[in-house]
Design an enzyme around this catalytic site. Structure first.
Site: not given
Ligand code: NAP
Length: 248
Positions: A156, A160
């Site tokens: 993740y 990002k």
């Protein structure tokens, strides 16, 4: 004051959480709103009705952000039905958390596809009408985790962080065409994504935030309204943290 009157926006993943809050705020500010959803079909349909009741044109599309070939089709449909595309909000995102030792290739690939590849595909398709219009605002929902990293979220965090590099590159590449690209990095916002956290863990997070509370989806949406509007017409290539001071 309606900051987005006459503009058309496309928001990905608006059936729930932050995306839904952005769609509603945009409509309150007079924008016509196209949005996508994937699995939450009923929620998507009821959002469409709620938006129409606010007096704007609105349409939900069932479209998988992670499928590259769906992006161009989606953008063409929006431009045909709405007549323009002024604002793109890349919001759709998922987590598949695991410590690195146990993280599978599938967990890595899925998060990259939904969170990062989707941003490439949709932005690439959206800039065509934006270049023609000589106007556009692209807003990418990254995370404080993309700035700082987070144990158990290597996939993740990498997706990002990738969005931040992408956003800055788009800003550099397309500034001369009057297309702006900015990112919003929310901190700890109460949605279904964070709802799975245990109460105790949530309290610990909240204690560490200078404003001493988690954020609301509407507080992120307010930042999106600003970046989408002409009030931010000289702002591009930036990452704005909406995190109660978490990363200070
Ligand atoms: P959420 O409540 O889990 O909602 C995620 C949304 O994304 C849903 O509407 C979902 O639609 C959609 N979505 C997921 N996969 C999709 C796909 N393949 N194609 C199309 N839509 C898809 O998440 P959230 O908390 O609102 O987060 C929104 C964004 O903010 C994400 O990018 C997230 O990483 C970022 N963010 C959130 C926080 C936070 O604290 N909540 C913090 C930092 C950053 P369906 O249900 O219809 O599938």
């Amino acid at each position: 004051m309606k900051l987005l009157a006459g503009k058309t926006a496309l928001i990905t993943g608006a059936s729930r959480g932050i995306g839904r809050a952005i769609a509603l705020r945009f409509a309150e500010h007079g924008a016509n709103v196209a949005f996508t959803y994937l699995s939450s079909v009923e929620k998507g349909q009821s959002l469409e009705q709620e938006l129409v009741q606010k007096g704007v044109k609105a349409r939900g599309y069932r479209s998988d952000a992670s499928v590259f070939s769906e992006a161009e089709n989606l953008i063409n449909q929006v431009v045909n039905e709405f007549g323009a595309l002024d604002i793109l909000v890349n919001n759709a995102g998922i987590t598949q958390d695991s410590l690195l030792l146990r993280m599978t290739e599938e967990q890595w690939d899925r998060v990259m596809q939904v969170n990062l590849k989707s941003v490439f595909a949709l932005t690439k398709a959206a800039i065509k009408p934006m270049i023609k219009q000589k106007n556009g605002s692209i807003i990418n929902l990254t995370s404080v985790v993309g700035i700082r990293g987070n144990a158990g979220q290597a996939n993740y965090a990498a997706s990002k962080a990738g969005m931040i590099g992408f956003t800055k590159s788009v800003a550099l590449e397309l500034g001369s065409r009057n297309i702006r690209a900015n990112a919003i990095a929310p901190g700890f916002i109460l949605t279904e994504m964070t709802g799975e956290l245990q109460e105790k863990l949530r309290e610990e997070w909240e204690k560490s935030i200078p404003l001493k509370r988690s954020g609301q989806a509407e507080e992120v949406a307010d930042c999106a309204v600003f970046l989408a509007s002409d009030m931010a017409k000289y702002i591009t290539g930036q990452v704005i943290q909406v995190d109660g001071g978490m990363l200070t």
